[in-house]
Design a protein around this motif. Structure first.
Motif, PDB file in Angstrom:
ATOM      1  N   GLY A 228      -2.048  -2.605  -3.255  1.00  0.00           N
ATOM      2  CA  GLY A 228      -1.012  -1.846  -3.908  1.00  0.00           C
ATOM      3  C   GLY A 228      -0.563  -2.262  -5.389  1.00  0.00           C
ATOM      4  O   GLY A 228       0.300  -1.883  -5.840  1.00  0.00           O
TER       5      GLY A 228
ATOM      6  N   TRP B  44      -8.772   5.604  -1.726  1.00  0.00           N
ATOM      7  CA  TRP B  44      -8.226   6.513  -1.050  1.00  0.00           C
ATOM      8  C   TRP B  44      -8.767   7.847  -1.218  1.00  0.00           C
ATOM      9  O   TRP B  44      -8.987   8.542  -2.138  1.00  0.00           O
ATOM     10  CB  TRP B  44      -6.720   6.512  -1.483  1.00  0.00           C
TER      11      TRP B  44
ATOM     12  N   ARG C 190       0.861  -1.325  -0.102  1.00  0.00           N
ATOM     13  CA  ARG C 190      -0.122  -0.087   0.107  1.00  0.00           C
ATOM     14  C   ARG C 190       0.966   1.302   0.113  1.00  0.00           C
ATOM     15  O   ARG C 190       0.439   2.322  -0.222  1.00  0.00           O
ATOM     16  CB  ARG C 190      -0.846   0.109   1.019  1.00  0.00           C
TER      17      ARG C 190
ATOM     18  N   VAL D   7       0.899   3.428  -2.917  1.00  0.00           N
ATOM     19  CA  VAL D   7      -0.022   4.358  -2.894  1.00  0.00           C
ATOM     20  C   VAL D   7       0.040   5.618  -2.040  1.00  0.00           C
ATOM     21  O   VAL D   7       0.157   6.975  -2.249  1.00  0.00           O
ATOM     22  CB  VAL D   7      -1.557   4.263  -2.802  1.00  0.00           C
TER      23      VAL D   7
ATOM     24  N   TYR E  38       6.910   2.320 -10.370  1.00  0.00           N
ATOM     25  CA  TYR E  38       5.505   2.614 -11.150  1.00  0.00           C
ATOM     26  C   TYR E  38       5.798   2.070 -12.827  1.00  0.00           C
ATOM     27  O   TYR E  38       6.786   2.423 -13.460  1.00  0.00           O
ATOM     28  CB  TYR E  38       5.129   3.894 -11.030  1.00  0.00           C
TER      29      TYR E  38
ATOM     30  N   SER F  33      -7.268   1.860  -5.736  1.00  0.00           N
ATOM     31  CA  SER F  33      -5.964   0.908  -6.068  1.00  0.00           C
ATOM     32  C   SER F  33      -6.542  -0.712  -5.591  1.00  0.00           C
ATOM     33  O   SER F  33      -7.455  -0.839  -4.892  1.00  0.00           O
ATOM     34  CB  SER F  33      -4.921   1.311  -4.853  1.00  0.00           C
TER      35      SER F  33
ATOM     36  N   CYS G 221       4.210  -1.376  -8.890  1.00  0.00           N
ATOM     37  CA  CYS G 221       2.736  -0.951  -8.839  1.00  0.00           C
ATOM     38  C   CYS G 221       2.564  -0.559 -10.278  1.00  0.00           C
ATOM     39  O   CYS G 221       3.235   0.405 -10.865  1.00  0.00           O
ATOM     40  CB  CYS G 221       2.815   0.198  -7.979  1.00  0.00           C
TER      41      CYS G 221
ATOM     42  N   ALA H 192      -7.693   8.251  -5.272  1.00  0.00           N
ATOM     43  CA  ALA H 192      -7.079   7.184  -5.986  1.00  0.00           C
ATOM     44  C   ALA H 192      -7.971   5.775  -5.960  1.00  0.00           C
ATOM     45  O   ALA H 192      -8.503   5.686  -4.593  1.00  0.00           O
ATOM     46  CB  ALA H 192      -5.836   6.764  -5.731  1.00  0.00           C
TER      47      ALA H 192
ATOM     48  N   TRP I  76      -1.722  -2.235  -8.088  1.00  0.00           N
ATOM     49  CA  TRP I  76      -2.325  -1.510  -9.249  1.00  0.00           C
ATOM     50  C   TRP I  76      -2.833  -0.127  -8.717  1.00  0.00           C
ATOM     51  O   TRP I  76      -3.314  -0.141  -7.553  1.00  0.00           O
ATOM     52  CB  TRP I  76      -3.155  -1.891 -10.138  1.00  0.00           C
ATOM     53  N   LEU I  77      -2.600   1.224  -9.279  1.00  0.00           N
ATOM     54  CA  LEU I  77      -3.077   2.369  -8.874  1.00  0.00           C
ATOM     55  C   LEU I  77      -3.701   3.047 -10.072  1.00  0.00           C
ATOM     56  O   LEU I  77      -3.264   3.282 -11.011  1.00  0.00           O
ATOM     57  CB  LEU I  77      -1.960   3.016  -8.286  1.00  0.00           C
TER      58      LEU I  77
ATOM     59  N   TRP J  44      -4.902   6.847 -10.328  1.00  0.00           N
ATOM     60  CA  TRP J  44      -4.813   7.997  -9.695  1.00  0.00           C
ATOM     61  C   TRP J  44      -6.049   9.012 -10.401  1.00  0.00           C
ATOM     62  O   TRP J  44      -6.377   9.048 -11.575  1.00  0.00           O
ATOM     63  CB  TRP J  44      -3.561   8.791  -9.809  1.00  0.00           C
TER      64      TRP J  44
END
Length: 377
Positions: free
Chosen positions: A370, A348, A125, A128, A167, A366, A189, A364, A372-373, A375
């Motif tokens: 964590g 988030w 996590r 993120v 990332y 996710s 991520c 975000a 994938w994210l 945004w």
């Protein structure tokens, strides 16, 4: 003969175990199979009734079984667990082997169910949390941050600035945080959607600073305690050997850095005010809760939100809440942008003051760990 209330309770539990298999642990074939076995077994379902109501989730019994496997018990069930080198695929014998294992280890498993609670302490996590904190620091003109993690277990997410964040999108990778080294956990991520959490940041590559970090937990994990840290490993799914490895690295770093986690005898959120009183001037306090609220009662969640809103309004705290969408701060609408994957998704959110007015916003979507994210800012 089972009494009607017990029968109804077991039916509810069976439905929850089937739902968990279908929606939450689909990445782990062993846990999917075990969930289906438990859902069909009144004897195994009855064990779940030993837990406190807020902990009556499949994760806890799964972790209790996994802990016994990790403890070195010699039994055929271990052959199914990749976390101890097992390579046996799920087969028709799993149900009988599982029942035999639980019967032999029942005393220890029951003890875990009565006294333990789920403590994943998932450092993934931080992929993120890192950009969230960076944006907060930038919004506050680069002020050093003070982070309080509520329900922090062993406090591993307090090391957010010590890990390597990778990332990835369409074959490209951007690395921030600590320089990649074998002894430092690397957190890959995948970026989804159009947003980029690093875009517009002028505080990347060490330009923001976490000056103070504390954790609060009703049952903190001592990173020097072998039994306690084995429980953390038990809460990680057995097929995910990558998470097991980075957990080992994070625990080693926590022992070296001594990130502080204090035991709370009252509601953790009620201790935040005293923490704020001890902070030096010039730091921006940030209070985080991530996958904590689902273990609180409705009354406890309402109290948590009331206290946090007061701290935001009166003490200038930035409240970061990373929970399931249904546990987002009251009054905050769901984002128009749908999540890339809705399975156990985390939303988030940030609650802060802007020009003395309270502002709520979704930051975000996710993966719960964590991976994938997406945004939204």
């Amino acid at each position: 003969m089972t009494h009607a209330p017990d029968f109804q309770a077991l039916q509810v539990l069976a439905d929850e175990w089937r739902r968990f298999a279908d929606a939450e642990c689909t990445q782990d074939p062993l846990y999917v199979a075990i969930c289906r076995v438990v859902a069909q077994s009144p004897d195994l379902l009855k064990l779940c009734l030993l837990t406190r109501p807020e902990q009556r989730r499949p994760n806890l019994l799964l972790a209790a079984i996994h802990e016994r496997v990790l403890a070195g018990v010699s039994h055929g069930l271990c052959d199914y667990f990749p976390s101890v080198g097992g390579q046996r695929a799920v087969d028709a014998d799993l149900s009988a082997v599982l029942h035999d294992f639980v019967a032999l280890q029942q005393r220890q498993i029951e003890s875990h169910l009565r006294t333990r609670h789920t403590q994943t302490n998932e450092i993934g996590r931080c992929a993120v949390l890192w950009p969230v904190l960076a944006h907060i620091a930038q919004a506050h003109h680069g002020a050093p941050l003070a982070l309080m993690d509520l329900g922090s277990s062993a406090g591993l997410n307090l090391g957010v600035d010590a890990y390597t964040l990778c990332y990835q999108r369409e074959g490209r990778e951007q690395v921030v945080g600590s320089k990649p080294q074998p002894e430092v956990p690397q957190l890959p991520c995948h970026l989804r959607g159009e947003g980029n959490p690093l875009e517009g940041l002028t505080v990347v590559d060490g330009g923001w600073r976490l000056a103070h970090r504390w954790g609060l937990d009703p049952m903190p994990v001592d990173v020097h305690d072998t039994d306690a840290t084995r429980w953390l490993h038990a809460c990680v799914w057995p097929c995910d050997t990558l998470r097991q490895q980075r957990l080992r690295l994070a625990l080693r770093m926590a022992r070296e850095h001594g990130w502080r986690v204090l035991r709370t005898t009252t509601s953790s959120v009620d201790c935040v005010g005293a923490w704020l009183d001890g902070l030096p001037q010039g730091v921006q306090p940030v209070v985080l809760n991530s996958w904590v609220l689902c273990y609180l009662s409705d009354a406890e969640r309402a109290h948590h939100e009331c206290v946090m809103n007061t701290l935001v309004r009166e003490r200038g705290v930035v409240w970061v809440s990373a929970e399931t969408p249904c546990l987002r701060p009251s009054g905050l609408a769901l984002p128009e942008t749908q999540p890339f994957d809705s399975s156990g998704v985390t939303l988030w959110c940030e609650v802060s003051t802007v020009n003395r007015a309270v502002r709520q916003r979704a930051l975000a979507w996710s993966h719960p760990h964590g991976a994938w994210l997406q945004w939204l800012r």
